[in-house]
Enzyme design. Structure first.
Site, PDB file in Angstrom:
ATOM      1  CG  HIS A   1       1.448  -0.309 -16.258  1.00 50.49           C
ATOM      2  ND1 HIS A   1       1.256  -1.601 -15.812  1.00 50.49           N
ATOM      3  CD2 HIS A   1       2.371  -0.384 -17.258  1.00 50.49           C
ATOM      4  CE1 HIS A   1       2.022  -2.420 -16.519  1.00 50.49           C
ATOM      5  NE2 HIS A   1       2.700  -1.708 -17.396  1.00 50.49           N
TER       6      HIS A   1
ATOM      7  NE  ARG B   1      -9.422 -13.685 -14.213  1.00 51.13           N
ATOM      8  CZ  ARG B   1      -8.273 -13.560 -13.553  1.00 51.13           C
ATOM      9  NH1 ARG B   1      -8.086 -12.535 -12.749  1.00 51.13           N
ATOM     10  NH2 ARG B   1      -7.320 -14.459 -13.692  1.00 51.13           N
TER      11      ARG B   1
ATOM     12  N   GLY C   1       0.779  -1.232   0.000  1.00 54.38           N
ATOM     13  CA  GLY C   1       0.000   0.000   0.000  1.00 54.38           C
ATOM     14  C   GLY C   1       0.809   1.279   0.000  1.00 54.38           C
TER      15      GLY C   1
ATOM     16  NE  ARG D   1      -8.438 -11.595  -8.660  1.00 53.29           N
ATOM     17  CZ  ARG D   1      -8.651 -12.885  -8.904  1.00 53.29           C
ATOM     18  NH1 ARG D   1      -7.702 -13.761  -8.673  1.00 53.29           N
ATOM     19  NH2 ARG D   1      -9.806 -13.295  -9.396  1.00 53.29           N
ATOM     20  CB  ILE D   2      -6.589  -9.943 -15.087  1.00 49.00           C
ATOM     21  CG1 ILE D   2      -5.068  -9.886 -15.243  1.00 49.00           C
ATOM     22  CG2 ILE D   2      -7.270  -9.599 -16.406  1.00 49.00           C
ATOM     23  CD1 ILE D   2      -4.520 -10.897 -16.228  1.00 49.00           C
TER      24      ILE D   2
ATOM     25  CG  ASN E   1      -3.924   0.204 -13.041  1.00 48.78           C
ATOM     26  OD1 ASN E   1      -3.742  -0.140 -11.878  1.00 48.78           O
ATOM     27  ND2 ASN E   1      -3.175  -0.254 -14.040  1.00 48.78           N
TER      28      ASN E   1
ATOM     29  CG  LEU F   1      -3.256  -6.179 -18.766  1.00 51.13           C
ATOM     30  CD1 LEU F   1      -3.911  -6.063 -17.398  1.00 51.13           C
ATOM     31  CD2 LEU F   1      -2.459  -7.477 -18.890  1.00 51.13           C
TER      32      LEU F   1
END
Length: 223
Positions: A108, A64, A13, A90-91, A106, A143
């Site tokens: 990346h 999933r 975190g 997680r995807i 998100n 993704l």
């Protein structure tokens, strides 16, 4: 009325800490932190700041789809305006992404569209790149492929290892993510017709650049 934010984590975190520390209290409130892994440090970070936490262990679900359905039910109980993935490993299913369309972010660890997926630091070194970095983007079904919002680059120097590069990139992540969260909470950032827009102006395909805490507006195309 402040923007209600739910943060999803899977680990320590560190980005969550940056979000909590830099959230504009007049704009947004992190109302919950949800982890798919019990006992991770990120949950304790949230508890220390009085933020509600929840664990939904993915290993207890057959597939999933069933996990993501349960996750949607849990998240929606907090009535979020924005859902932030902060090291959530997680995807996500298309149904989950569609449910939070235009309010799911998100970060990346690469200069997208380079190096989607895992092992980004090693791949950048093996390719002989001169720079590396991090990108905040809206989440879509592809993704690491949603519209880019904000990037920051760091130089790759002689002797860099994946670990050293990761540590420096993470410092940039801690600058990028809270800023984007606050933009969204202020109503400045939106996803419109498949494009990220800031203050009503479309952001270019490579996103905005944050260098030394200042924007390089050359990344913003003509409207």
């Amino acid at each position: 009325m402040s923007c209600r934010v739910v943060v999803l984590i899977s680990g320590s975190g560190s980005n969550l800490q940056a979000l909590m520390d830099q959230a504009d209290p007049e704009l947004c409130q992190i109302v919950a932190v949800v982890s798919n892994r019990p006992g991770v440090l990120g949950l304790e970070r949230a508890r220390r700041q009085g933020i509600e936490t929840a664990v939904l262990d993915h290993t207890g679900y057959a597939d999933r789809d069933s996990f993501d359905r349960a996750l949607v039910t849990l998240i929606d109980g907090y009535r979020p305006d924005l859902v932030i993935l902060a090291g959530f490993m997680r995807i996500l299913t298309p149904a989950f992404v569609a449910h939070y369309h235009a309010r799911l972010l998100n970060i990346h660890p690469s200069l997208l569209p380079k190096y989607k997926g895992l092992n980004t630091h090693r791949r950048a070194l093996e390719a002989g790149d001169q720079e590396h970095g991090a990108t905040v983007h809206f989440v879509t079904e592809e993704l690491d492929g949603g519209p880019l919002i904000l990037q920051s680059a760091i130089p790759i120097v002689a002797g860099d290892t994946p670990e050293a590069l990761a540590a420096r990139v993470q410092q940039r992540e801690h600058l990028l993510y809270p800023r984007v969260m606050n933009w969204f909470a202020a109503g400045r950032l939106q996803l419109h017709n498949g494009r990220a827009c800031l203050d009503g102006d479309p952001i270019g395909p490579n996103g905005l650049r944050l260098e030394n805490t200042e924007f390089d507006m050359r990344e913003m195309p003509d409207a």
